[in-house]
Design an enzyme around this catalytic site. Structure first.
Site, mmCIF file in Angstrom:
data_model
loop_
_atom_site.group_PDB
_atom_site.id
_atom_site.type_symbol
_atom_site.label_atom_id
_atom_site.label_comp_id
_atom_site.label_asym_id
_atom_site.label_seq_id
_atom_site.Cartn_x
_atom_site.Cartn_y
_atom_site.Cartn_z
ATOM 1 N N ARG A 73 70.664 -6.846 -45.293
ATOM 2 C CA ARG A 73 70.144 -7.986 -46.003
ATOM 3 C C ARG A 73 71.114 -8.415 -47.060
ATOM 4 N NH1 ARG A 73 69.647 -6.049 -50.815
ATOM 5 N NH2 ARG A 73 68.928 -3.744 -51.319
ATOM 6 N N LYS A 76 71.970 -6.888 -53.609
ATOM 7 C CA LYS A 76 72.828 -5.794 -54.179
ATOM 8 C C LYS A 76 71.674 -4.529 -53.877
ATOM 9 C CE LYS A 76 76.126 -7.796 -57.146
ATOM 10 N NZ LYS A 76 77.279 -6.808 -57.078
ATOM 11 N N THR A 78 68.580 -1.765 -54.372
ATOM 12 C CA THR A 78 67.189 -1.678 -54.997
ATOM 13 C C THR A 78 66.470 -0.307 -54.526
ATOM 14 O OG1 THR A 78 65.334 -2.910 -55.518
ATOM 15 C CG2 THR A 78 65.923 -2.896 -53.279
ATOM 16 N N ILE A 143 63.948 -9.699 -54.235
ATOM 17 C CA ILE A 143 64.106 -10.591 -52.959
ATOM 18 C C ILE A 143 65.194 -10.284 -52.352
ATOM 19 C CG2 ILE A 143 63.959 -13.006 -52.262
ATOM 20 C CD1 ILE A 143 61.453 -12.618 -53.415
ATOM 21 N N GLY A 155 62.615 -8.958 -47.165
ATOM 22 C CA GLY A 155 61.543 -9.699 -47.729
ATOM 23 C C GLY A 155 61.696 -9.562 -49.048
ATOM 24 N N ALA A 157 59.901 -6.967 -52.482
ATOM 25 C CA ALA A 157 59.211 -5.702 -53.218
ATOM 26 C C ALA A 157 58.562 -5.854 -54.432
ATOM 27 C CB ALA A 157 60.423 -4.728 -53.216
ATOM 28 N N CYS A 174 70.290 -4.485 -58.474
ATOM 29 C CA CYS A 174 70.440 -5.733 -58.584
ATOM 30 C C CYS A 174 71.940 -6.293 -58.820
ATOM 31 C CB CYS A 174 69.422 -6.810 -58.801
ATOM 32 S SG CYS A 174 67.914 -6.289 -58.477
#
Length: 237
Positions: A73, A76, A78, A143, A155, A157, A174
């Site tokens: 994805r 950064k 998460t 996101i 998607g 969280a 992030c």
């Protein structure tokens, strides 16, 4: 006119298992074998990294019971864990304008509407991803998406009711050194279940993306590929 879509609501699913499910769904959606599909679930404790993650962002302490997964994805690092609602829309953007930036903004809008149901006024912050509360700035949802052949995976969280300390103690989430993270429960000062947030999130997704959902049974695990309706599709994978 609203577009038909599948809704798959799962419990707590290991991250790699859910990622495999996303890829299977994305292949089926891209071939037109199934309609657009939204998956809602929770994960056991896991730190995921995106394509822009710097090694220095991840500083998991020794003994921490958490998985580390490198993903495809954007974005950064998460953290995911129980008490967080994770939403994986598997959408064919050929039906949604073929605009990845707009898609990300629409995901944020769905989260903003979900939070409004809890009387929380959420917002975007220029230059930053995700959904925030102000003031002071507190991040409440992350996101991160991947798009291949115009079909989306990953998607958002949304932090519902969990300890947000891993976002700062285990990673520089992030890539933000001084960011503060919060949850719905902390902001409304009462326990909030993920199930309570799910029902509102489904409605918000339906409104923002103009979808009419058909819920798939998922009594055991992911469930989708064991359903008789999808037997032929499963055999062709």
């Amino acid at each position: 006119m609203a577009k038909g879509a599948y809704l798959l609501q799962l419990g707590t699913v290991p991250y790699l298992e859910a990622w495999d499910l996303q890829r299977s769904l994305a292949g089926a959606v891209s071939q037109g074998a199934i309609p657009d599909t939204v998956v809602l679930l929770e994960h056991p404790p896991v730190i995921t990294t995106g394509r822009r993650t710097d090694e220095a962002e991840v500083h998991i302490p020794d003994g921490a019971e958490v998985e580390l997964v490198e993903t495809d994805r954007g974005g950064k690092s998460t953290f995911h864990g129980p008490g967080q609602l994770v939403c994986y829309p598997i959408l064919d953007l050929n039906r949604f304008g073929k605009d990845v930036r707009k898609y990300c903004r629409d995901l944020e809008e769905a989260v903003i509407r979900t939070l409004a149901a809890f009387e929380l006024e959420a917002t975007r912050i220029e230059g930053l991803t995700g959904v925030w509360l102000e003031t002071p700035p507190r991040k409440i949802a992350s996101i991160g998406v991947h798009v291949s052949r115009w079909v989306t995976t990953h998607g958002y969280a949304l932090n519902v009711d969990l300890d947000p300390s891993p976002f700062t103690d285990w990673i520089t989430a992030c890539g933000l050194e001084d960011a503060s993270f919060t949850t719905i429960a902390r902001e409304v000062d009462r326990p909030i279940s993920v199930e309570e947030a799910r029902s509102v999130a489904v409605q918000a997704l339906a409104e923002v993306f103009d979808l009419t959902f058909e819920e798939l049974p998922a009594d055991e695990g992911a469930g989708l590929w064991e359903q008789p309706t999808h037997g032929k599709l499963a055999a062709s994978r």
